[in-house]
Design a protein around this motif. Structure first.
Motif, PDB file in Angstrom:
ATOM      1  N   ALA A 130       0.318  -1.291  -0.120  1.00  0.00           N
ATOM      2  CA  ALA A 130       0.158  -0.276  -0.051  1.00  0.00           C
ATOM      3  C   ALA A 130       1.083   1.256  -0.476  1.00  0.00           C
ATOM      4  O   ALA A 130       2.103   1.501   0.664  1.00  0.00           O
ATOM      5  N   ALA A 135      -5.070   2.002   2.911  1.00  0.00           N
ATOM      6  CA  ALA A 135      -5.068   1.068   3.285  1.00  0.00           C
ATOM      7  C   ALA A 135      -6.775   0.704   4.612  1.00  0.00           C
ATOM      8  O   ALA A 135      -6.433   0.394   5.700  1.00  0.00           O
ATOM      9  N   CYS A 152       5.823  -1.014   1.470  1.00  0.00           N
ATOM     10  CA  CYS A 152       4.285  -0.788   2.165  1.00  0.00           C
ATOM     11  C   CYS A 152       4.576   0.693   2.841  1.00  0.00           C
ATOM     12  O   CYS A 152       5.637   0.810   3.814  1.00  0.00           O
ATOM     13  N   VAL A 161      -6.618  -3.637   1.682  1.00  0.00           N
ATOM     14  CA  VAL A 161      -6.102  -2.634   1.141  1.00  0.00           C
ATOM     15  C   VAL A 161      -7.672  -2.581   0.421  1.00  0.00           C
ATOM     16  O   VAL A 161      -7.673  -3.114  -0.935  1.00  0.00           O
ATOM     17  N   ASN A 173      -6.865  -0.282  -3.852  1.00  0.00           N
ATOM     18  CA  ASN A 173      -6.236   0.202  -4.658  1.00  0.00           C
ATOM     19  C   ASN A 173      -7.594   1.122  -5.855  1.00  0.00           C
ATOM     20  O   ASN A 173      -8.705   0.404  -5.597  1.00  0.00           O
TER      21      ASN A 173
END
Length: 333
Positions: free
Chosen positions: A13, A19, A42, A68, A70
């Protein structure tokens, strides 16, 4: 049923906001989070123990939860290597990404061979109806934001907790993967076919007692070029009696859209109220929720006071300072 407790997978992330699924679980169901698994690169940290997959199992973890969210909701090849290993070691996997676990052949094969379960939270499980716009009994409140990921879910959860503390009738209604993983149910609204989104919100918030409040989890923003559609469905399907404006003041631009600036709270108030009154002419804006996580306490309190003075509405950070004043405002409706 997703087995608890969880090991929270943060992958690579790029920042804490990416996150947000893991953060929500850690903040609202800490008893379910034994630790976090982070890959190289991360930049997110939940402030709980870093663990290997084996250490997670030793700590009692049953499910590896992809924490996560995204942009685009995809599973990278680097992630897949870890996820396959987790299945081989005895984990189930849960995910709220648009990129479904069940569509990944490697994961499907590993789950079948090792007798594990893949949980795709972002799959609608009901044939939702087309919205009717018919007024329902009971009361509903919706947080609407100047941007994505500004604290709309936290606002609803905080208000619901405060109302329950007071002995009031209240239910939090999840509409996204994080809320579903926290509560165990809800509607994955942004995975519902567009024509049925508003109907799904009506389904989620049915007739209820006159003094019962549904706290509908907000999504997206009416001003966000990517995700305004899901917000519109919440506004019209939810028929809110009350709106709470949500804002994160340290953003330099809209999430994921560097060419767009967040609207003013005044613009959010006016547009949201106009659209909400299409389906509920009595809807009112009752307060403002400010996400002050990136501000010092004195700075946060000063900003909240300035906004309240300018807008003339009860203003707070409900997670940091409590949701009492927002609930007080609801009690008057």
């Amino acid at each position: 049923m997703i087995q608890t407790p969880y090991l929270l997978f943060l992958g690579d992330a790029p920042d804490a906001l990416a996150a947000k699924v893991a953060q929500g679980i850690k903040d609202w169901r800490p008893e379910n989070a034994v630790g976090q698994f982070r890959m190289d690169g991360c930049n997110a940290d939940m402030g709980i123990a870093d663990m290997t997959l084996q250490e997670g199992l030793d700590a009692g973890a049953k499910t590896l939860v992809i924490g996560v969210a995204n942009r685009g909701g995809f599973i990278s090849d680097a992630w897949k290597k870890v996820l396959v290993e987790a299945l081989e070691m005895g984990y189930d996997i849960a995910s709220g990404l648009h990129n479904l676990l069940r569509d990944e052949d490697e994961l499907q094969r590993a789950a079948k061979v090792h007798g594990r379960t893949l949980h795709d939270v972002r799959i609608p499980t009901v044939a939702y109806p087309i919205a009717t716009g018919v007024k329902r009994t009971g009361k509903r409140v919706l947080a609407v934001g100047t941007d994505c990921s500004v604290g709309k879910m936290y606002t609803g959860l905080c208000m619901d907790a405060e109302m329950r503390k007071r002995g009031m009738k209240s239910t939090f209604r999840p509409t996204g993967q994080t809320g579903i993983l926290i509560t165990g149910g809800g509607v994955p609204l942004d995975a519902v076919i567009a024509d049925f989104m508003a109907g799904a919100v009506e389904y989620l918030t049915p007739d209820n007692e006159d003094d019962h409040w549904d706290h509908i989890e907000g999504q997206g923003s009416l001003f966000h070029a990517s995700y305004s559609g899901v917000t519109m469905a919440l506004v019209h399907g939810g028929q809110p009696d009350a709106l709470v404006l949500a804002h994160e003041p340290t953003r330099k631009h809209m999430r994921g859209l560097p060419e767009y600036q967040q609207p003013s709270l005044e613009a959010l108030r006016d547009m949201s109220l106009t659209l909400a009154r299409v389906v509920n002419p009595k809807c009112e804006v009752i307060g403002i929720s400010i996400n002050t996580q990136h501000m010092g306490e004195d700075e946060a309190k000063a900003y909240i006071a300035e906004v309240e003075g300018r807008m003339g509405l009860p203003t707070t950070d409900p997670f940091r300072f409590g949701a009492e004043r927002l609930v007080d405002a609801l009690e008057g409706l």
